[in-house]
Design a protein around this motif. Structure first.
Motif, PDB file in Angstrom:
ATOM      1  N   LEU A  15     -19.483   3.565  58.353  1.00 40.89           N
ATOM      2  CA  LEU A  15     -18.054   3.843  58.360  1.00 40.89           C
ATOM      3  C   LEU A  15     -17.707   4.817  59.478  1.00 40.89           C
ATOM      4  CD1 LEU A  15     -15.460   3.218  56.666  1.00 40.89           C
ATOM      5  CD2 LEU A  15     -15.902   5.369  55.471  1.00 40.89           C
ATOM      6  N   GLU A  16     -16.812   4.400  60.367  1.00 36.73           N
ATOM      7  CA  GLU A  16     -16.401   5.247  61.483  1.00 36.73           C
ATOM      8  C   GLU A  16     -15.217   6.120  61.094  1.00 36.73           C
ATOM      9  OE1 GLU A  16     -15.805   2.888  65.016  1.00 36.73           O
ATOM     10  OE2 GLU A  16     -17.838   2.066  64.925  1.00 36.73           O
ATOM     11  N   VAL A  17     -14.931   7.121  61.919  1.00 39.70           N
ATOM     12  CA  VAL A  17     -13.790   8.010  61.710  1.00 39.70           C
ATOM     13  C   VAL A  17     -12.501   7.201  61.819  1.00 39.70           C
ATOM     14  CG1 VAL A  17     -12.485   9.944  62.685  1.00 39.70           C
ATOM     15  CG2 VAL A  17     -14.970  10.063  62.561  1.00 39.70           C
ATOM     16  N   CYS A  18     -11.558   7.484  60.915  1.00 37.75           N
ATOM     17  CA  CYS A  18     -10.249   6.845  60.961  1.00 37.75           C
ATOM     18  C   CYS A  18      -9.262   7.733  61.709  1.00 37.75           C
ATOM     19  CB  CYS A  18      -9.752   6.559  59.541  1.00 37.75           C
ATOM     20  SG  CYS A  18      -8.107   5.796  59.482  1.00 37.75           S
ATOM     21  N   GLY A  19      -9.115   8.978  61.279  1.00 33.32           N
ATOM     22  CA  GLY A  19      -8.149   9.848  61.935  1.00 33.32           C
ATOM     23  C   GLY A  19      -8.377  11.320  61.650  1.00 33.32           C
ATOM     24  N   MET A  20      -8.309  12.114  62.704  1.00 35.83           N
ATOM     25  CA  MET A  20      -8.493  13.564  62.572  1.00 35.83           C
ATOM     26  C   MET A  20      -7.216  14.340  62.893  1.00 35.83           C
ATOM     27  SD  MET A  20     -11.520  13.909  61.423  1.00 35.83           S
ATOM     28  CE  MET A  20     -11.835  15.656  61.576  1.00 35.83           C
ATOM     29  N   SER A  21      -6.193  13.661  63.410  1.00 35.67           N
ATOM     30  CA  SER A  21      -4.945  14.348  63.749  1.00 35.67           C
ATOM     31  C   SER A  21      -3.766  13.452  63.397  1.00 35.67           C
ATOM     32  CB  SER A  21      -4.924  14.709  65.241  1.00 35.67           C
ATOM     33  OG  SER A  21      -3.736  15.405  65.558  1.00 35.67           O
ATOM     34  N   PRO A  22      -3.234  13.530  62.185  1.00 30.75           N
ATOM     35  CA  PRO A  22      -3.651  14.449  61.124  1.00 30.75           C
ATOM     36  C   PRO A  22      -4.937  13.974  60.444  1.00 30.75           C
ATOM     37  CG  PRO A  22      -1.898  13.030  60.316  1.00 30.75           C
ATOM     38  CD  PRO A  22      -2.083  12.701  61.781  1.00 30.75           C
ATOM     39  N   VAL A  23      -5.600  14.909  59.779  1.00 22.32           N
ATOM     40  CA  VAL A  23      -6.842  14.568  59.071  1.00 22.32           C
ATOM     41  C   VAL A  23      -6.489  13.692  57.871  1.00 22.32           C
ATOM     42  CG1 VAL A  23      -8.837  15.451  57.825  1.00 22.32           C
ATOM     43  CG2 VAL A  23      -7.982  16.680  59.806  1.00 22.32           C
ATOM     44  N   THR A  24      -7.143  12.544  57.791  1.00 22.16           N
ATOM     45  CA  THR A  24      -6.854  11.575  56.742  1.00 22.16           C
ATOM     46  C   THR A  24      -8.015  11.442  55.773  1.00 22.16           C
ATOM     47  OG1 THR A  24      -5.997   9.348  56.327  1.00 22.16           O
ATOM     48  CG2 THR A  24      -7.681   9.550  58.040  1.00 22.16           C
ATOM     49  N   GLY A  25      -7.833  10.578  54.797  1.00 20.58           N
ATOM     50  CA  GLY A  25      -8.878  10.250  53.842  1.00 20.58           C
ATOM     51  C   GLY A  25      -8.694  10.929  52.499  1.00 20.58           C
ATOM     52  N   TYR A  26      -9.180  10.282  51.477  1.00 21.27           N
ATOM     53  CA  TYR A  26      -9.139  10.822  50.120  1.00 21.27           C
ATOM     54  C   TYR A  26      -9.774  12.209  50.081  1.00 21.27           C
ATOM     55  CZ  TYR A  26      -9.882  11.154  45.069  1.00 21.27           C
ATOM     56  OH  TYR A  26      -9.888  11.564  43.757  1.00 21.27           O
ATOM     57  N   PHE A  27     -10.853  12.388  50.857  1.00 20.41           N
ATOM     58  CA  PHE A  27     -11.558  13.666  50.901  1.00 20.41           C
ATOM     59  C   PHE A  27     -11.070  14.561  52.042  1.00 20.41           C
ATOM     60  CE2 PHE A  27     -14.490  10.809  48.727  1.00 20.41           C
ATOM     61  CZ  PHE A  27     -14.834  11.563  47.619  1.00 20.41           C
ATOM     62  N   ARG A  28     -10.056  14.101  52.796  1.00 17.34           N
ATOM     63  CA  ARG A  28      -9.539  14.812  53.970  1.00 17.34           C
ATOM     64  C   ARG A  28     -10.696  15.205  54.899  1.00 17.34           C
ATOM     65  NH1 ARG A  28      -5.601  12.633  52.454  1.00 17.34           N
ATOM     66  NH2 ARG A  28      -3.514  13.510  52.223  1.00 17.34           N
ATOM     67  N   ASP A  29     -11.525  14.177  55.198  1.00 16.07           N
ATOM     68  CA  ASP A  29     -12.655  14.365  56.109  1.00 16.07           C
ATOM     69  C   ASP A  29     -12.551  13.463  57.329  1.00 16.07           C
ATOM     70  OD1 ASP A  29     -13.209  11.871  55.023  1.00 16.07           O
ATOM     71  OD2 ASP A  29     -15.160  12.423  54.206  1.00 16.07           O
ATOM     72  N   GLY A  30     -11.380  12.799  57.479  1.00 15.57           N
ATOM     73  CA  GLY A  30     -11.175  11.919  58.625  1.00 15.57           C
ATOM     74  C   GLY A  30     -11.679  10.504  58.427  1.00 15.57           C
ATOM     75  N   HIS A  31     -12.381  10.262  57.331  1.00 18.98           N
ATOM     76  CA  HIS A  31     -12.934   8.941  57.026  1.00 18.98           C
ATOM     77  C   HIS A  31     -12.244   8.357  55.792  1.00 18.98           C
ATOM     78  CE1 HIS A  31     -16.202  10.737  59.384  1.00 18.98           C
ATOM     79  NE2 HIS A  31     -16.586   9.507  59.652  1.00 18.98           N
ATOM     80  N   CYS A  32     -12.275   7.032  55.666  1.00 24.96           N
ATOM     81  CA  CYS A  32     -11.703   6.365  54.486  1.00 24.96           C
ATOM     82  C   CYS A  32     -12.764   6.237  53.398  1.00 24.96           C
ATOM     83  CB  CYS A  32     -11.118   5.011  54.870  1.00 24.96           C
ATOM     84  SG  CYS A  32      -9.721   5.124  56.004  1.00 24.96           S
ATOM     85  N   ASN A  33     -13.479   7.349  53.185  1.00 22.45           N
ATOM     86  CA  ASN A  33     -14.463   7.395  52.103  1.00 22.45           C
ATOM     87  C   ASN A  33     -13.753   7.292  50.760  1.00 22.45           C
ATOM     88  OD1 ASN A  33     -17.153   7.802  53.261  1.00 22.45           O
ATOM     89  ND2 ASN A  33     -16.286   9.675  54.107  1.00 22.45           N
ATOM     90  N   THR A  34     -14.486   6.885  49.750  1.00 20.43           N
ATOM     91  CA  THR A  34     -13.911   6.729  48.422  1.00 20.43           C
ATOM     92  C   THR A  34     -14.940   7.095  47.365  1.00 20.43           C
ATOM     93  OG1 THR A  34     -12.581   5.231  47.036  1.00 20.43           O
ATOM     94  CG2 THR A  34     -14.485   4.257  48.185  1.00 20.43           C
ATOM     95  N   CYS A  35     -14.496   7.095  46.120  1.00 18.90           N
ATOM     96  CA  CYS A  35     -15.355   7.418  44.984  1.00 18.90           C
ATOM     97  C   CYS A  35     -14.670   6.872  43.733  1.00 18.90           C
ATOM     98  CB  CYS A  35     -15.546   8.931  44.865  1.00 18.90           C
ATOM     99  SG  CYS A  35     -14.019   9.819  44.526  1.00 18.90           S
ATOM    100  N   ALA A  36     -15.319   6.981  42.612  1.00  9.95           N
ATOM    101  CA  ALA A  36     -14.766   6.473  41.353  1.00  9.95           C
ATOM    102  C   ALA A  36     -13.435   7.143  41.007  1.00  9.95           C
ATOM    103  CB  ALA A  36     -15.769   6.665  40.223  1.00  9.95           C
TER     104      ALA A  36
END
Length: 123
Positions: A15-36
């Motif tokens: 999984l590559e970085v999606c966006g850092m400006s603004p920081v995105t993602g469920y975990f606000r780590d720039g990636h579209c990581n997910t979890c239960a």
């Protein structure tokens, strides 16, 4: 501690970085990581367009208005953001889907969106 799902994209790669400006993602780590715990499945890395942002606001999720109390400057066309997979599919069905970075879209998006639809909207 929340355990992230393996960081694998819809093409089977890392999984590559999606966006850092603004920081995105469920975990606000720039990636579209997910979890239960990610009930919205914030897994589709999308490039914002004016049309999509207007659609999202219309259906009740205003992503363009700044919310300084949450440290959110508001999204603009061209920004990359981890969208909920169901919202992406809804936008696709309404004819206003944003473009998608496949390498930065988490494989869990495939639980909701067919790979053909993602590829059809590839950036």
């Amino acid at each position: 501690m929340v355990e992230k799902d393996p960081a694998i994209n819809v093409l089977g790669g890392t999984l590559e970085v999606c966006g850092m400006s603004p920081v995105t993602g469920y975990f606000r780590d720039g990636h579209c990581n997910t979890c239960a715990e990610d009930r919205g499945s914030h897994t589709v890395c999308a490039v914002m367009t004016a049309e999509f942002l207007a659609f999202s606001k219309y259906v009740g999720n205003d992503l363009s208005t700044p919310r300084p109390e949450f440290g959110f400057k508001g999204l603009e066309p061209g920004d990359c953001w981890c969208l909920c997979a169901a919202r992406f599919l809804q936008a696709h069905d309404e004819g206003c889907a944003p473009k998608v970075h496949l390498e930065a879209t988490h494989q869990r998006a495939l639980d909701i969106v067919n790979i053909a639809i993602l590829k059809e909207n590839a950036a």
